[in-house]
Design a protein around this motif. Structure first.
Motif, PDB file in Angstrom:
ATOM      1  N   ALA A  90       0.837  -1.182   0.000  1.00  0.00           N
ATOM      2  CA  ALA A  90       0.000   0.000   0.000  1.00  0.00           C
ATOM      3  C   ALA A  90       0.876   1.237   0.000  1.00  0.00           C
ATOM      4  N   LYS A  91       0.496   2.198  -0.836  1.00  0.00           N
ATOM      5  CA  LYS A  91       1.234   3.460  -0.896  1.00  0.00           C
ATOM      6  C   LYS A  91       0.895   4.320   0.306  1.00  0.00           C
ATOM      7  N   GLN A  92       1.913   4.934   0.857  1.00  0.00           N
ATOM      8  CA  GLN A  92       1.698   5.853   1.961  1.00  0.00           C
ATOM      9  C   GLN A  92       1.691   7.273   1.398  1.00  0.00           C
ATOM     10  N   ARG A  93       0.670   8.020   1.714  1.00  0.00           N
ATOM     11  CA  ARG A  93       0.564   9.404   1.255  1.00  0.00           C
ATOM     12  C   ARG A  93       1.348  10.302   2.207  1.00  0.00           C
ATOM     13  N   LEU A  94       2.262  11.086   1.635  1.00  0.00           N
ATOM     14  CA  LEU A  94       3.048  12.016   2.436  1.00  0.00           C
ATOM     15  C   LEU A  94       2.314  13.344   2.555  1.00  0.00           C
ATOM     16  N   GLU A  95       2.437  13.949   3.694  1.00  0.00           N
ATOM     17  CA  GLU A  95       1.804  15.245   3.911  1.00  0.00           C
ATOM     18  C   GLU A  95       2.719  16.362   3.433  1.00  0.00           C
ATOM     19  N   ASN A  96       2.088  17.382   2.857  1.00  0.00           N
ATOM     20  CA  ASN A  96       2.828  18.593   2.517  1.00  0.00           C
ATOM     21  C   ASN A  96       3.148  19.315   3.810  1.00  0.00           C
ATOM     22  N   ASP A  97       4.350  19.827   3.902  1.00  0.00           N
ATOM     23  CA  ASP A  97       4.681  20.618   5.072  1.00  0.00           C
ATOM     24  C   ASP A  97       5.575  21.791   4.682  1.00  0.00           C
ATOM     25  N   THR A  98       5.772  22.661   5.625  1.00  0.00           N
ATOM     26  CA  THR A  98       6.544  23.880   5.399  1.00  0.00           C
ATOM     27  C   THR A  98       7.961  23.575   4.935  1.00  0.00           C
ATOM     28  N   VAL A  99       8.610  22.630   5.563  1.00  0.00           N
ATOM     29  CA  VAL A  99       9.991  22.305   5.211  1.00  0.00           C
ATOM     30  C   VAL A  99      10.081  21.804   3.773  1.00  0.00           C
ATOM     31  N   THR A 100       9.160  20.951   3.385  1.00  0.00           N
ATOM     32  CA  THR A 100       9.143  20.415   2.027  1.00  0.00           C
ATOM     33  C   THR A 100       8.989  21.542   1.005  1.00  0.00           C
ATOM     34  N   PHE A 101       8.023  22.427   1.238  1.00  0.00           N
ATOM     35  CA  PHE A 101       7.800  23.525   0.298  1.00  0.00           C
ATOM     36  C   PHE A 101       8.959  24.507   0.297  1.00  0.00           C
ATOM     37  N   SER A 102       9.489  24.830   1.446  1.00  0.00           N
ATOM     38  CA  SER A 102      10.633  25.744   1.515  1.00  0.00           C
ATOM     39  C   SER A 102      11.822  25.184   0.759  1.00  0.00           C
ATOM     40  N   THR A 103      12.060  23.900   0.917  1.00  0.00           N
ATOM     41  CA  THR A 103      13.176  23.250   0.230  1.00  0.00           C
ATOM     42  C   THR A 103      12.955  23.232  -1.278  1.00  0.00           C
ATOM     43  N   ALA A 104      11.737  22.923  -1.691  1.00  0.00           N
ATOM     44  CA  ALA A 104      11.433  22.886  -3.126  1.00  0.00           C
ATOM     45  C   ALA A 104      11.534  24.284  -3.755  1.00  0.00           C
ATOM     46  N   ILE A 105      11.034  25.296  -3.057  1.00  0.00           N
ATOM     47  CA  ILE A 105      11.124  26.672  -3.558  1.00  0.00           C
ATOM     48  C   ILE A 105      12.584  27.099  -3.649  1.00  0.00           C
ATOM     49  N   SER A 106      13.360  26.727  -2.655  1.00  0.00           N
ATOM     50  CA  SER A 106      14.790  27.039  -2.653  1.00  0.00           C
ATOM     51  C   SER A 106      15.512  26.347  -3.817  1.00  0.00           C
ATOM     52  N   ALA A 107      15.129  25.121  -4.107  1.00  0.00           N
ATOM     53  CA  ALA A 107      15.726  24.398  -5.241  1.00  0.00           C
ATOM     54  C   ALA A 107      15.401  25.102  -6.559  1.00  0.00           C
ATOM     55  N   CYS A 108      14.172  25.581  -6.685  1.00  0.00           N
ATOM     56  CA  CYS A 108      13.772  26.331  -7.887  1.00  0.00           C
ATOM     57  C   CYS A 108      14.584  27.614  -8.007  1.00  0.00           C
ATOM     58  N   GLU A 109      14.786  28.283  -6.888  1.00  0.00           N
ATOM     59  CA  GLU A 109      15.577  29.520  -6.892  1.00  0.00           C
ATOM     60  C   GLU A 109      17.005  29.244  -7.341  1.00  0.00           C
ATOM     61  N   LYS A 110      17.603  28.201  -6.797  1.00  0.00           N
ATOM     62  CA  LYS A 110      18.980  27.860  -7.170  1.00  0.00           C
ATOM     63  C   LYS A 110      19.079  27.413  -8.632  1.00  0.00           C
ATOM     64  N   GLY A 111      17.997  26.830  -9.159  1.00  0.00           N
ATOM     65  CA  GLY A 111      17.960  26.389 -10.545  1.00  0.00           C
ATOM     66  C   GLY A 111      17.455  27.452 -11.512  1.00  0.00           C
ATOM     67  N   CYS A 112      17.301  28.683 -11.020  1.00  0.00           N
ATOM     68  CA  CYS A 112      16.836  29.810 -11.846  1.00  0.00           C
ATOM     69  C   CYS A 112      15.477  29.523 -12.481  1.00  0.00           C
ATOM     70  N   ARG A 113      14.587  28.916 -11.712  1.00  0.00           N
ATOM     71  CA  ARG A 113      13.235  28.580 -12.181  1.00  0.00           C
ATOM     72  C   ARG A 113      12.220  29.412 -11.394  1.00  0.00           C
ATOM     73  N   TRP A 114      12.195  30.705 -11.661  1.00  0.00           N
ATOM     74  CA  TRP A 114      11.369  31.620 -10.884  1.00  0.00           C
ATOM     75  C   TRP A 114       9.876  31.297 -10.991  1.00  0.00           C
ATOM     76  N   GLU A 115       9.421  30.919 -12.193  1.00  0.00           N
ATOM     77  CA  GLU A 115       7.989  30.643 -12.353  1.00  0.00           C
ATOM     78  C   GLU A 115       7.551  29.459 -11.496  1.00  0.00           C
ATOM     79  N   GLU A 116       8.379  28.418 -11.471  1.00  0.00           N
ATOM     80  CA  GLU A 116       8.066  27.250 -10.650  1.00  0.00           C
ATOM     81  C   GLU A 116       8.101  27.609  -9.168  1.00  0.00           C
ATOM     82  N   ALA A 117       9.062  28.466  -8.786  1.00  0.00           N
ATOM     83  CA  ALA A 117       9.149  28.895  -7.386  1.00  0.00           C
ATOM     84  C   ALA A 117       7.871  29.627  -6.972  1.00  0.00           C
ATOM     85  N   VAL A 118       7.393  30.526  -7.834  1.00  0.00           N
ATOM     86  CA  VAL A 118       6.173  31.283  -7.536  1.00  0.00           C
ATOM     87  C   VAL A 118       4.954  30.358  -7.530  1.00  0.00           C
TER      88      VAL A 118
END
Length: 142
Positions: free
Chosen positions: A1-29
Motif C-alpha cells: 500500500a502506498k503511503q501518502r506524504l503530507e505537505n509541510d513547510t519544510v518540504t515547500f521551503s526546500t522545493a522553492i529554494s531548489a527552484c531559486e537555485k535552478g533559476c526557475r522563478w515561475e516554478e518557485a512562484v
C-alpha cells in the motif's frame, strides 16, 4: 500500500529554494502560491527563496508581491529578504522603488547587511544619485 506524504513547510521551503537555485522563478512562484492556497504556514526561508528567484529573473513586481505577502502571512522579514527585494527593483531599473524600500528597512528593526547596502548603492548609481550613494557608503562604514 502506498503511503501518502503530507505537505509541510519544510518540504515547500526546500522545493522553492531548489527552484531559486535552478533559476526557475515561475516554478518557485507556483509552488509558493500553491502552498499559500493550501494554508501552509510558510517561513522566512520560503519567502526569501521565492523573492530571490524573482530577483535573479528580473521580476521585480513578483518580488514585491511576494514581499507584500509577508505581513498578512505573519512572517518576519530579514536582511536576506530585504536585500533580495531591493536588488530585484534595482536590477529592473526601479531604483526609486529600491531606495524607498531601503528607507522602510532602515526604520525597521532588521539589521541591514552589506548586500542590502550594495543594492541601495547600486540603485543610487542607476538613478545618478551619487550624493545619496556616498551617504549610504558612509553609514555602512560606521
Amino acid at each position: 500500500a502506498k503511503q501518502r506524504l503530507e505537505n509541510d513547510t519544510v518540504t515547500f521551503s526546500t522545493a522553492i529554494s531548489a527552484c531559486e537555485k535552478g533559476c526557475r522563478w515561475e516554478e518557485a512562484v507556483q509552488l509558493f502560491s500553491f502552498a499559500l492556497h493550501s494554508e501552509l504556514k510558510l517561513d522566512t526561508m520560503a519567502f526569501s527563496a521565492a523573492i530571490s528567484a524573482c530577483q535573479k529573473a528580473g521580476k521585480w513586481e513578483k518580488a514585491m508581491w511576494l514581499f507584500s505577502m509577508m505581513v498578512p502571512s505573519r512572517v518576519s522579514s530579514n536582511a536576506l529578504t530585504f536585500s533580495a527585494v531591493i536588488s530585484a527593483c534595482e536590477k529592473d531599473g526601479e531604483w526609486e522603488k529600491a531606495l524607498q524600500l531601503f528607507g522602510t528597512v532602515a526604520q525597521s528593526k532588521v539589521e541591514l547587511d552589506t548586500s542590502a547596502f550594495n543594492a541601495a548603492i547600486s540603485a543610487c548609481a542607476t538613478g545618478g544619485e551619487w550624493v545619496m550613494a556616498s551617504h549610504f557608503l558612509r553609514i555602512m562604514m560606521q
